[in-house]
Design an enzyme around this catalytic site. Structure first.
Site, PDB file in Angstrom:
ATOM      1  N   ASP A  34      -4.104  -3.169  10.902  1.00 40.84           N
ATOM      2  CA  ASP A  34      -4.471  -3.094  12.320  1.00 40.84           C
ATOM      3  C   ASP A  34      -3.417  -3.795  13.179  1.00 40.84           C
ATOM      4  O   ASP A  34      -3.021  -3.292  14.244  1.00 40.84           O
ATOM      5  CB  ASP A  34      -5.836  -3.749  12.556  1.00 40.84           C
ATOM      6  CG  ASP A  34      -6.998  -2.858  12.157  1.00 40.84           C
ATOM      7  OD1 ASP A  34      -6.769  -1.662  11.881  1.00 40.84           O
ATOM      8  OD2 ASP A  34      -8.146  -3.358  12.118  1.00 40.84           O
ATOM      9  N   GLU A  70      -2.415   3.486   8.946  1.00 38.73           N
ATOM     10  CA  GLU A  70      -2.133   3.926   7.576  1.00 38.73           C
ATOM     11  C   GLU A  70      -0.683   3.613   7.184  1.00 38.73           C
ATOM     12  O   GLU A  70      -0.415   3.203   6.051  1.00 38.73           O
ATOM     13  CB  GLU A  70      -2.411   5.423   7.432  1.00 38.73           C
ATOM     14  CG  GLU A  70      -3.864   5.823   7.677  1.00 38.73           C
ATOM     15  CD  GLU A  70      -4.821   5.178   6.702  1.00 38.73           C
ATOM     16  OE1 GLU A  70      -4.426   4.901   5.552  1.00 38.73           O
ATOM     17  OE2 GLU A  70      -5.969   4.908   7.093  1.00 38.73           O
ATOM     18  N   HIS A  84      -0.299   0.038   6.086  1.00 40.59           N
ATOM     19  CA  HIS A  84      -0.614  -0.233   4.680  1.00 40.59           C
ATOM     20  C   HIS A  84       0.616  -0.010   3.801  1.00 40.59           C
ATOM     21  O   HIS A  84       0.884  -0.785   2.879  1.00 40.59           O
ATOM     22  CB  HIS A  84      -1.748   0.686   4.211  1.00 40.59           C
ATOM     23  CG  HIS A  84      -3.112   0.259   4.653  1.00 40.59           C
ATOM     24  ND1 HIS A  84      -3.608  -0.998   4.402  1.00 40.59           N
ATOM     25  CD2 HIS A  84      -4.087   0.926   5.320  1.00 40.59           C
ATOM     26  CE1 HIS A  84      -4.836  -1.084   4.900  1.00 40.59           C
ATOM     27  NE2 HIS A  84      -5.145   0.060   5.463  1.00 40.59           N
TER      28      HIS A  84
END
Length: 408
Positions: free
Chosen positions: A356, A275, A278
């Site tokens: 990832d 997260e 991102h």
């Protein structure tokens, strides 16, 4: 009947056929052998349960989509929009109240008609496979709260847009775009503070080893994180999730209590690292800007059609209006929306790989791999989706693709 009417019917039919074919192709792959990399996700009993869940949802989805398609088509062909429009006109001829009543009747009426399907999905299918934790009281209260939110927030935005149209004519789209932009940014910043508490309880993550590990990771990558919350997702479902919201001082990470129960601490930190990836890769800003740009284009195109009486009459009403033209335009524009949706899904899948990779580079690949497998197992995910279905609908890469990327 006008050419636009037949165009609208053709669009609705083609969309239904394409979606039905995609669902069928996807369902044909349910019994495919599981790839070697995913052989440890399910044991034999769990895999059979996963297949049963997918097949049940496929059959039920076919029923609900067919019902919705026939309902929409019937409403269009047999003058449903005209009936609602004339009923509203007996109450008021003022454009704003008329539009609010028109959309209110259609949206809430549609929701009530399809309520049995939603109820069955929650209390029969999800219950049967062990996911549902929602009480009947919570289910119906969520519906009422949702209607109130649509009435207040949606009604206010719709009223302002029509007001802009009355003031600025075809240039209303500029003011409407500014309104939507302010609203979108506001919701990005304060959604978790204002909207989520209406439906769920959020509490700060308690002090302990998990919070210490999260804070240590955040400090290591230079990510200021003061807001870590746990949400009581278990009041509705056993399925787990985590999400990042806001930016600047308002950014926060929200972990579902089910996620904390299902994963170990290393895996949770790995999910959090994804997260953070991102945020670090500016995906949130990109999505926000892209969303606003697409909204601007849509509103501009709407401004070219909204004054054309044929767009209103195409849905069967006898008197052209802003609200009727809006529905006609929404259907006519939907093929373009599908294309932009495909483009956004492409970027979204690309961003998932990047997030990832960020988690792999700044933390570790293995705990992220095991967390993805656990989450897929606990939600009985489809491990062998059809490529066409993935291309059209998936905002994330498949589990197999993500694991292969993390191992690369």
């Amino acid at each position: 009947m006008s050419i636009l009417f037949y165009t609208i019917v053709t669009i609705l039919v083609l969309q239904f056929i394409i979606e039905t074919v995609l669902d069928y192709l996807n369902a044909k792959r349910y019994n495919d052998p599981v790839p070697d990399e995913l052989s440890d996700v399910f044991d034999e009993t769990e895999y059979k349960k996963s297949q049963a869940y997918k097949k049940t949802n496929y059959r039920f989805g076919l029923l609900t989509s067919s019902f919705s398609f026939l309902l929409t088509l019937g409403f269009l062909i047999f003058g449903g929009f005209e009936w609602v429009d004339q009923m509203v006109r007996t109450v008021t001829e003022q454009p704003i109240p008329m539009a609010l009543m028109f959309f209110g009747i259609i949206m809430i009426g549609s929701d009530i008609i399809t309520l049995p399907f939603s109820y069955y999905s929650t209390f029969v299918i999800e219950e049967k496979f062990g996911f549902n934790k929602t009480t009947k009281g919570t289910f119906f209260m969520d519906k009422i709260k949702g209607w109130l939110m649509i009435a207040i927030v949606g009604g206010l935005i719709m009223s302002l847009i029509i007001w802009f149209f009355q003031l600025a004519g075809s240039y209303f789209w500029v003011y409407a775009w500014a309104l939507v932009a302010v609203f979108t940014i506001f919701m990005n910043l304060f959604y978790s503070k204002l909207i989520v508490p209406m439906f769920n309880k959020q509490t700060p993550l308690e002090n302990g080893s998990l919070k210490t590990k999260i804070e240590a990771f955040a400090k290591n990558v230079g990510f200021e994180l003061n807001n870590i919350f746990v949400i009581d997702g278990s009041k509705r479902s056993t399925k787990a999730n985590a999400y990042f919201s806001g930016f600047g001082k308002e950014k926060r990470v929200t972990l579902y209590d089910t996620l904390i129960n299902d994963l170990d601490e290393e895996e949770i930190v790995a999910v959090l690292a994804h997260e953070v990836g991102h945020y670090k890769k500016k995906h949130i800003i990109f999505n926000l800007i892209a969303s606003l740009a697409l909204t601007g284009v849509t509103l501009f195109v709407l401004s070219l059609f909204i004054n054309n009486p044929a767009v209103s009459i195409a849905i069967g009403v006898s008197q052209p209006s802003f609200h009727a033209a809006l529905i006609g335009f929404a259907i006519l524009y939907s093929p373009i929306s599908e294309i932009t949706g495909l483009i956004m899904n492409h970027f979204s899948r690309k961003f998932e790989y990047q997030a990832d990779d960020y988690a792999k580079d700044t933390y570790a690949a293995l705990p992220l791999i095991t967390s993805l497998k656990k989450l897929s197992k606990n939600s009985l995910s489809n491990l062998t989706p059809h490529p066409a279905f993935v291309f059209m609908h998936y905002s994330h890469p498949t589990l197999l693709d993500r694991i292969q990327n993390l191992k690369r």
